[in-house]
Write a protein that holds these residues in place. Structure first.
Motif, short mmCIF file in Angstrom:
data_model
loop_
_atom_site.label_atom_id
_atom_site.label_comp_id
_atom_site.label_asym_id
_atom_site.label_seq_id
_atom_site.Cartn_x
_atom_site.Cartn_y
_atom_site.Cartn_z
N CYS A 1 41.35 41.52 48.81
CA CYS A 1 41.16 41.77 47.45
C CYS A 1 39.60 41.20 47.31
O CYS A 1 39.34 39.96 47.62
CB CYS A 1 42.20 40.96 46.80
SG CYS A 1 41.81 41.02 45.02
N CYS B 1 40.18 38.08 44.31
CA CYS B 1 40.81 36.63 44.97
C CYS B 1 40.72 36.38 46.19
O CYS B 1 41.05 35.12 46.57
CB CYS B 1 42.16 36.64 44.29
SG CYS B 1 43.41 37.57 45.17
N CYS C 1 46.28 44.49 44.12
CA CYS C 1 46.40 43.30 44.63
C CYS C 1 47.83 42.50 44.14
O CYS C 1 48.00 42.56 43.04
CB CYS C 1 45.43 42.20 44.24
SG CYS C 1 45.73 40.55 44.92
N CYS D 1 46.74 38.99 42.03
CA CYS D 1 45.96 38.68 41.01
C CYS D 1 46.02 40.27 40.27
O CYS D 1 45.52 40.40 39.09
CB CYS D 1 44.66 38.57 41.12
SG CYS D 1 43.57 39.84 41.91
ZN LIG Z 1 43.51 39.54 44.11
#
Ligand SMILES: [Zn+2]
Length: 127
Positions: free
Chosen positions: A31, A34, A45, A48
């Motif tokens: 990701c 994050c 993701c 997040c």
């Molecule tokens: Zn993420």
């Protein structure tokens, strides 16, 4: 005797994964929001819910988290969860070894095994 492995089914989220596998690379989604790596490959993701991620190459090194040996199969084999150095655990097979010598916590490394008419499958063998 080798166990016959069915070809993996690719979907839009995994086409690039299997293409990399054909080139001998195990890839993971990282990701870009994050910075966490997730498995299996998916667009959103799971940590997040960001939708921006990139493919990164795994080192191919991991540890057996748990496993089970299928002794009653025509060709016995070991199914396992391997935790990769990147922190994700993937369901896979442990191959090219004495199935009765497999242990939880054992260090393993990536090997690709050919499937029938499809991309090779990522599996692991003790180091
Ligand atoms: Zn993420």
């Amino acid at each position: 005797m080798d166990r016959k492995l069915p070809a993996p089914e690719a979907n839009p989220e995994t086409v690039a994964f299997w293409k990399a596998a054909s080139a001998g690379r195990l890839t993971l989604r990282k990701c870009t929001s994050c910075a966490r790596v997730n498995w299996y490959p998916r667009v959103i993701c799971p940590f997040c819910f960001g939708d921006a991620s990139e493919w990164v190459d795994a080192t191919g090194h991991g540890t057996i988290y748990t496993f089970s040996v299928m002794h009653r199969a025509e060709v016995p084999y070991a199914i396992a969860y391997v935790t990769l150095e990147e922190g994700v655990s993937m369901m896979t097979n442990i191959v090219d070894c004495d199935l009765d010598a497999i242990r939880i916590g054992q260090k393993v490394k990536l090997v690709f095994k050919p499937s029938e008419g499809g991309a090779p499958l990522p599996m692991f063998t003790p180091v």
